[in-house]
Each structure stands twice: as C-alpha cells, then as structure tokens.
Design an enzyme around this catalytic site. Sequence first.
Site, short mmCIF file in Angstrom:
data_model
loop_
_atom_site.label_atom_id
_atom_site.label_comp_id
_atom_site.label_asym_id
_atom_site.label_seq_id
_atom_site.Cartn_x
_atom_site.Cartn_y
_atom_site.Cartn_z
N GLU A 167 0.82 -1.22 0.00
CA GLU A 167 0.00 0.00 0.00
C GLU A 167 0.85 1.27 0.00
OE1 GLU A 167 -3.60 0.49 0.80
OE2 GLU A 167 -4.22 -1.57 1.13
N GLY A 168 1.96 1.21 -0.73
CA GLY A 168 2.88 2.34 -0.75
C GLY A 168 3.94 2.16 0.30
#
Length: 378
Positions: A362-363
Amino acid sequence: MDFKYTEEQEVMRAVARKFSEKEIAPVAGEYDEKDEFPWEIVHKLHEVGLLTIGVPEEYGGPGLDPITQALIAEELAFGDAGLSTTVVASNLLAANPVLVGGNDDQKRRFYNVMNEGKLAAFCLTEPGSGSDAASLSTSARREGDYYILNGTKQFITNAGVADIFTVFATTDKSLRHKGVIAFMVDAHTPGITIGKKENKMGIRTSDTCQISFEDVKVPITNRLGEEGEGWTICMKSLDISRPFIAAMAVGIAQAAYEAAVNYAKERAAFGKPIATFQAVQFMLADMAIEIEASRLLVHKACYLREQGQPFTQMASFAKAFAGDTGMKVTTDAVQIFGGYGYIKDYPVEKYMRDAKIMQIYEGTNQIQRVVIASNILR
C-alpha cells in the site's frame, strides 16, 4: 477534542478482540505453518458481521465510521495480520474505487457481492510497476460496449479467493497517469488466469497471487468514472485505505508488546524477573509510547476523513510511523524473548515476520515520505 470512544466503537472493538482471542490466535500459528487460507475463519467472520465492515448502511452493510473500522482492523491483526489483511484488502481497499468513483448501480452490484460473504481484490501492482504505479502496462481497448483487458497484475491480495476485482489499466501507456482507467471485473470472467499462491515470509494466511488478463471482455457499465479518471480514483482509494494498514501495524505491535510484557514478568535471570532490569524496562516503555503514538495518528487520519477535511498527509504520517513502529516493536519483542523469541514455539517471531510487510505494501514507507515531503514543500 474527545478521545473517548462511542458506545458502538467500544462494542465493535470488544467483539473483534474477543473473536481474535477465541477464533484466530489459537490457530494462527498452524495456518501460518501450513501456508493455508483459513476459509473456516473467514466464514465465521461473516457470521459475526466482521467481514463487511466497509459496506455502507444504504447498501446493506453496518455503515461503520472510519475509526470503528480502524479499531476492528487493529483487533483482527492482534490475532493474525494475514486475516486482517484479507478483510482490509477486500472491504477497505478493493471496495474503495467503487466507493470513490462508482455510481449507485455499481455500488449496489459490488456491495451485494460483499454482503454474500464473498471477497474482493484490488488489482494495481504489476511485475514491472510497484511504487511507480503510473507506469502500469495492463491495457484497456474500447470495442463497442466493452473494454478488452490484457496484462498481468502481481502480488494481488485475495486474488485466488475473490469473486470480484477492481482493476486499473491504461488506454495509452505513453499518457502515464492521464491514461489510467478503473473497472469492476467479475473474477470468473473468461480470460482471467490466477497464478500460484506466493510463498511469503509473513501474513501467510493471506492469499497473494499473480493475475493474468487475456482478452478479457468488461462491459462499459463496469467502468468506474470516465476515461482518464482512473488515476484520481486510485490515489483517493489508497488515501482512504492507508490508515487501516497503519491500524493493522498497531495490532501486530500491541500483540508483540503484550507478549513481551508477560514474558518479562515470568522469565528470571540472575535470581529475579528480567522485567526488573532497566534495560528491559526501557524497551517496554518505548514500545508503549510508540504504539500509542501510532494509534493516535491512525485515529486522527480517520477523524479528518470523517470530517471531510484533507487527510492525505495524515494518512501517510500514520502509515509510515505505524509501519516502522510495528517492525521495531516486534524486533524488540524477539530480543526480550532472547533465544526463545527465535523459536516458532513462541509467537513473537511470527509477529516480526508479519510486521515487515506493513512497511512495504500500500505504498512503501519511503513512498509515504515522498508524499509527505511533497505536501510540506508544495
């Protein structure tokens, strides 16, 4: 400012903690060792209403506020981060493009699938594009009332167990983010092939696979937003989900911290419990400080979103800080357990393996710092 949870939040948190302690924690190690997807527990999650925490009330769900969702994500991760990942990836990530860019009909169709106890998957990452998501190669070619999808997605959570996908593709790779387009896709559409389940270091109860799309026909009615709006939908979706990844990191850290406290009280060295030694006390104190700070960042990001205020930077604060905290706290927990912490008979080595992904998916936490610096310098 009010740091008191509402009655509903307290109830939902208690339900999730009880479920974690009774249904998840006792078998999490066994599922982890077998690298097996825990369908039995997933079905139980649906029975108690914890599998549809992201479904709005108007579409048949509980309509929970973001802080309640974060509390549930944290408590499920307390029992097992893989299972929490399954729920969050389905409800609070894969559903976000529909929440952000979908019309009423699309939301109704998507959430009906979720209300049946089925899972969803968010399909963005590719073999050649992770952090540089705008460089994705999966193509979407318009043919009449359909789009034809071709390409490959990598490291997709729930890929092998989901019934519906949210997929990002491009109409023209040279346009980068301006060419991105988003879709809802039935996971059983002809032309979709699911690759082997990845053999991961941690969150092994979570299903992670590659997905291939070969001339997959998607009706135009499944396009989310307009052509060229996919990138905005994607970024808004990730902003919404990042605090919940942070909440999972807090749950892992909390479990490791509680295990370390209990062990330090019981383990004796030089004739007394190791909890009496200042070196160990300082480690436990730092754990407690960092966990509480992480939780507060999560809740502030959720609060800002609920209030309709900008929350992108706070979401990145929470994800980066809590992700790093999860890794540090679990590493220190292993250290407090000493040699026993390195053995699979004790839970802390699993917490440490599970925590690492919180700094990556998620990043990455480095990307979070890019986002934060961009906001600071804008």
